[in-house]
Motif scaffolding. Structure first.
Motif, PDB file in Angstrom:
ATOM      1  N   MET A  75       0.839  -1.201   0.000  1.00 24.00           N
ATOM      2  CA  MET A  75       0.000   0.000   0.000  1.00 24.00           C
ATOM      3  C   MET A  75       0.874   1.251   0.000  1.00 24.00           C
ATOM      4  N   ARG A  76       0.599   2.158  -0.953  1.00 21.91           N
ATOM      5  CA  ARG A  76       1.310   3.436  -0.965  1.00 21.91           C
ATOM      6  C   ARG A  76       0.490   4.464  -0.187  1.00 21.91           C
ATOM      7  N   HIS A  77       1.188   5.358   0.499  1.00 25.00           N
ATOM      8  CA  HIS A  77       0.537   6.400   1.284  1.00 25.00           C
ATOM      9  C   HIS A  77       1.025   7.755   0.799  1.00 25.00           C
ATOM     10  N   ILE A  78       0.086   8.568   0.294  1.00 30.79           N
ATOM     11  CA  ILE A  78       0.417   9.864  -0.293  1.00 30.79           C
ATOM     12  C   ILE A  78      -0.286  10.965   0.496  1.00 30.79           C
ATOM     13  N   ALA A  79       0.439  12.018   0.841  1.00 26.44           N
ATOM     14  CA  ALA A  79      -0.143  13.214   1.447  1.00 26.44           C
ATOM     15  C   ALA A  79      -0.065  14.338   0.430  1.00 26.44           C
TER      16      ALA A  79
END
Length: 434
Positions: free
Chosen positions: A1-5
């Protein structure tokens, strides 16, 4: 899972979120942060209130915002409530989509006189941005000067010139409409350093000036090049110049029948603002064009001005810990990359240029770079880690579902025919979510 802000919920932010969804599907979680409790950035507070068709692009962003893997995180100020370094420790990629909300200044004598404003502040005032709700410009004078030759200058001139009835269907805020009712303006001068062939005004926006009930546009025929010179122009600019020629041909009797004149003063560079406490005039130098640049001739004159709005461009707001290009007024970057794991997009990347739609390819191109850089991702805590930190710090997060309640309250408070009456106070926005 990638987490982008993504920091910023305007067009650049939501197009980037959309691109992340297209790139990774269910294998990405995107948190879209905003200082305000409400989304959409300049769509809400920058687009002219009488241009409702343009604002409909927000429906596209809402479609992205309502998906499970994209979340709106409103009422959180990055750089104060949480640092960039902390976000980088939590997310695989942090994208700055903060736009360019600060006015560029002219740096001229008298710029600090009362009733001299930058366009970001003035547009924010009539569009209900909480930061500018208390601006309180005095519109009772006879003469306004709008400095700039782009569409923002046209928007401001048009708003100042309209009758109350012409705002039917617009979402101009009540305090601005109240102030415009008191307007004593008779002349609105649009001041530009260069000539007709160098304007940045588009035909649609220029054409609207010819449709105003009480105002008539005026161009000095002597400012226009010979008609055959228009042949070298690109089609859009050629149409705009053709409209200027139409304005120049309006008979004096027809202009005199209107109570407001919108006067294009070209080849004119402001040099100083005059007044005792409040602006009363602009000192201007006549220019000529040399190799595409405006050069002063030494000839000066004075334009009466009870109100001045400068529309000369915008700057991105610096964030502690992020390299900043002072000269360009944007984050220092190479094709959107700032530092490992830190990126920028939209005006924060390229400066204030292009249309709303320009941000879509910008966002998609950036996500391709992020995909190259982070690979499968999954090494960070993402929103789970942020939520824990937010709880620890007592941050009052406004979600997209909260925003929908705020939106409902604004629609319910709208005057007859208007789509909404915006809250101009952050506490009122937060209180409206119930």
């Amino acid at each position: 899972m990638r987490h982008i802000a993504i920091i910023g919920s305007g067009p650049a932010g939501y197009y980037t979120a959309e691109a992340a969804q297209k790139e990774w599907g269910d294998e990405v979680r995107v948190d879209v942060f905003d200082t305000l409790p409400v989304p959409y950035g300049l769509i809400r507070t920058g687009v002219a209130p009488d241009h409702q068709s343009i604002k409909k692009v927000a429906l596209r962003y809402e479609k992205t915002a309502l998906t499970e893997n994209v979340r709106f995180v409103g009422n959180v100020t990055v750089g104060e409530d949480i640092s960039i370094a902390e976000l980088q420790s939590l997310y695989d990629a942090v994208v700055l989509a903060t736009g360019a909300p600060q006015d560029r200044t002219l740096g001229l004598p008298g710029e600090d006189l009362a009733n001299v404003f930058g366009s970001a502040a003035f547009v924010g005032w009539y569009n209900g941005h909480p930061r500018f709700a208390d601006l309180a410009p005095d519109l009772t004078g006879k003469h306004a000067v709008v400095i700039g030759m782009g569409n923002v200058a046209l928007d401001i001139a048009r708003i100042l010139a309209k009758t109350e009835g012409e705002f039917a269907g617009a979402d101009i805020v009540a305090h601005a409409l109240d102030a415009l009712r008191t307007s004593g303006l008779e002349t609105i001068t649009i001041l530009g350093r260069r000539g007709p062939h160098q304007i940045m005004m588009t035909p649609k926006e220029l054409g609207e000036l010819a449709e105003l009930e009480r105002a008539s546009p005026h161009v000095d025929p002597d400012d226009l090049p010979e008609p055959e010179a228009d042949a070298i122009l690109e089609p859009g600019l050629r149409k705009s110049v053709a409209l200027l020629r139409t304005f120049a041909a309006i008979p004096e009797s027809e202009r005199a029948a209107k109570s407001v004149t919108i006067d294009f003063d070209m080849y004119a560079s402001p040099k100083a603002f005059r007044g005792d406490g409040q602006v009363a005039a602009v000192e201007v130098e006549r220019t000529r064009i040399e190799k595409g640049r405006a050069v002063g001739t030494g000839e000066t004159y004075v334009v009466p001005a009870d109100l001045v709005v400068s529309c000369i461009g915008y700057r991105t707001s610096p964030i502690p810990g992020v390299p900043f290009d002072e000269r360009q007024g944007r984050f220092a970057n190479e094709s959107g990359r700032i530092l490992p794991g830190l990126y920028c997009v939209g005006w924060a990347r390229r400066g204030p240029s292009g249309t709303i739609g320009t941000n879509r390819p910008d966002g998609y191109a950036l996500v391709e770079k992020i995909a190259e850089d982070i690979g499968p991702g999954g090494r960070k805590d993402g929103r789970k880690g942020f939520d824990a930190l937010a709880a620890e710090r007592g941050l009052d997060i406004v979600t997209f579902q909260d925003w929908k309640k705020i939106e409902e309250a604004e629609a319910a408070a709208a005057r007859a025919g208007a789509p909404r009456e915006k809250f101009v106070d952050i506490a009122a926005m937060i209180g409206a979510r119930g």
